[in-house]
Design an enzyme around this catalytic site. Structure first.
Site, PDB file in Angstrom:
ATOM      1  N   GLN A 153     -14.699 -10.628   4.078  1.00 56.44           N
ATOM      2  CA  GLN A 153     -13.251 -10.611   3.893  1.00 56.44           C
ATOM      3  C   GLN A 153     -12.596 -12.119   3.783  1.00 56.44           C
ATOM      4  O   GLN A 153     -13.115 -12.882   4.491  1.00 56.44           O
ATOM      5  CB  GLN A 153     -12.616  -9.906   5.411  1.00 56.44           C
ATOM      6  CG  GLN A 153     -11.330  -9.867   5.377  1.00 56.44           C
ATOM      7  CD  GLN A 153     -10.719  -8.643   4.414  1.00 56.44           C
ATOM      8  OE1 GLN A 153     -11.393  -7.761   4.200  1.00 56.44           O
ATOM      9  NE2 GLN A 153      -9.502  -8.818   4.101  1.00 56.44           N
ATOM     10  N   ASP A 170     -18.593  -5.491  -3.404  1.00 60.04           N
ATOM     11  CA  ASP A 170     -17.003  -6.061  -3.428  1.00 60.04           C
ATOM     12  C   ASP A 170     -17.085  -6.507  -4.842  1.00 60.04           C
ATOM     13  O   ASP A 170     -15.890  -6.897  -5.302  1.00 60.04           O
ATOM     14  CB  ASP A 170     -16.682  -6.888  -2.288  1.00 60.04           C
ATOM     15  CG  ASP A 170     -15.167  -6.540  -2.318  1.00 60.04           C
ATOM     16  OD1 ASP A 170     -14.414  -5.906  -2.587  1.00 60.04           O
ATOM     17  OD2 ASP A 170     -14.622  -7.804  -1.718  1.00 60.04           O
ATOM     18  N   LYS A 212     -11.025  -0.353   6.947  1.00 59.50           N
ATOM     19  CA  LYS A 212     -12.216  -0.076   6.119  1.00 59.50           C
ATOM     20  C   LYS A 212     -13.499   0.583   6.840  1.00 59.50           C
ATOM     21  O   LYS A 212     -14.120   1.168   6.433  1.00 59.50           O
ATOM     22  CB  LYS A 212     -12.917  -1.556   5.343  1.00 59.50           C
ATOM     23  CG  LYS A 212     -11.781  -1.962   4.427  1.00 59.50           C
ATOM     24  CD  LYS A 212     -12.390  -3.301   3.817  1.00 59.50           C
ATOM     25  CE  LYS A 212     -11.557  -3.775   2.801  1.00 59.50           C
ATOM     26  NZ  LYS A 212     -11.735  -5.271   2.380  1.00 59.50           N
TER      27      LYS A 212
END
Length: 283
Positions: A99, A122, A55
């Site tokens: 994450q 996200d 990413k």
């Protein structure tokens, strides 16, 4: 034998990223600031470390700055909450990615809720989930958002179609069903414990496979002409659909890899740039 047309997520993701880079450059020209995505990683899980690095590399290509926060695997829920809250309050950070997984001893939901809605690029907070459900402005969960962009790219008419979602995770199955419903599809949610799942799959005009089991959906159960979106990724580059048999019955199908996967990161970058624009560029 006729084969389904492949839905190329790699090419579409590249074009989305190029557009994000152009917008990021414009933001920097107008404000002197580049969009910044902060990633938070708990522990040193090899898969998560690799994913975060990927990413960060994609961010660099899109003109997005990366800030990485690594916390020990032993961090408490309070410690993670404080770290995420600090990023939410930092005006130099425009988007936040926590994450996951974060460890069984941590209240993951509490950590997600420390992300400011305006920086939830996200799409993991309850605020974002509600916005998706009500069709209000906000950031969508990235994989569902990528799926919707793929469907649009291939001119899939959703109105009145029966969409079957196999999977019920809060960041994939549930939100993609809401997004489909918002586009006038008729949605059925299923999962690994659904009784007589094949009979429901056979009725799907649009099938979203997101159950996390390799080749769980068999080609024989695909309705002829259906659109098949395989959002699964399992060891050996295998999706949740038995691709080799399903491609002979579907009209459109996503490959694994190269279908949904690239779209997830592309949407993350696009939403980070969008978040930066909202925070930096005044009307």
């Amino acid at each position: 034998m006729q084969q389904a047309r492949l839905m190329d997520g790699t090419d579409l993701a590249r074009r989305i990223t190029e557009n994000s880079a152009a917008v990021a450059e414009d933001i920097h020209r107008r404000t002197g600031v580049s969009p910044c995505l902060a990633t938070v990683l708990v522990g040193e899980d090899p898969a998560s470390v690799t994913y975060v690095r990927m990413k960060q590399a994609r961010c660099a290509k899109a003109g997005i700055r990366s800030r990485h926060v690594t916390l020990p695997a032993s961090v408490s829920t309070d410690g993670l909450f404080e770290a995420v809250t600090a990023l939410s309050e930092d005006p130099a950070v425009h988007g936040i990615l926590l994450q996951h997984p974060v460890g069984a001893h941590i209240d993951e939901r509490a950590a997600f809720e420390a992300i400011s809605p305006g920086k939830d690029v996200d799409g993991v907070t309850m605020h974002s989930f509600a916005a998706m459900g009500f069709g209000l402005p906000g950031f969508v969960s990235c994989t569902p958002g990528g799926i919707m962009r793929l469907l649009d790219e291939y001119d899939v008419d959703l109105t009145g179609k029966h969409a079957v979602v196999v999977g019920r995770s809060p960041i994939l199955g549930k939100p993609v069903g809401m997004l489909l419903l918002g586009r006038d599809a008729t949605v059925t949610y299923c999962h690994s414990r659904t009784v007589d799942l094949p009979s429901i799959v056979r009725e799907a005009d649009i099938l979203i496979a997101a159950v996390g089991r390799p080749r769980f959906i068999k080609g024989a159960d695909i309705k002829p002409g259906a659109v098949v979106i395989d959002a699964g990724y399992n060891p050996g580059n295998v999706g949740d659909v038995d691709f080799d048999t399903a491609r002979h019955r579907a009209s459109l199908i996503t490959p694994v890899p190269g279908g949904v996967g690239p779209m997830t990161i592309a949407v993350l970058l696009a939403q980070t740039v969008d978040a930066a624009a909202r925070q930096l560029v005044r009307p």
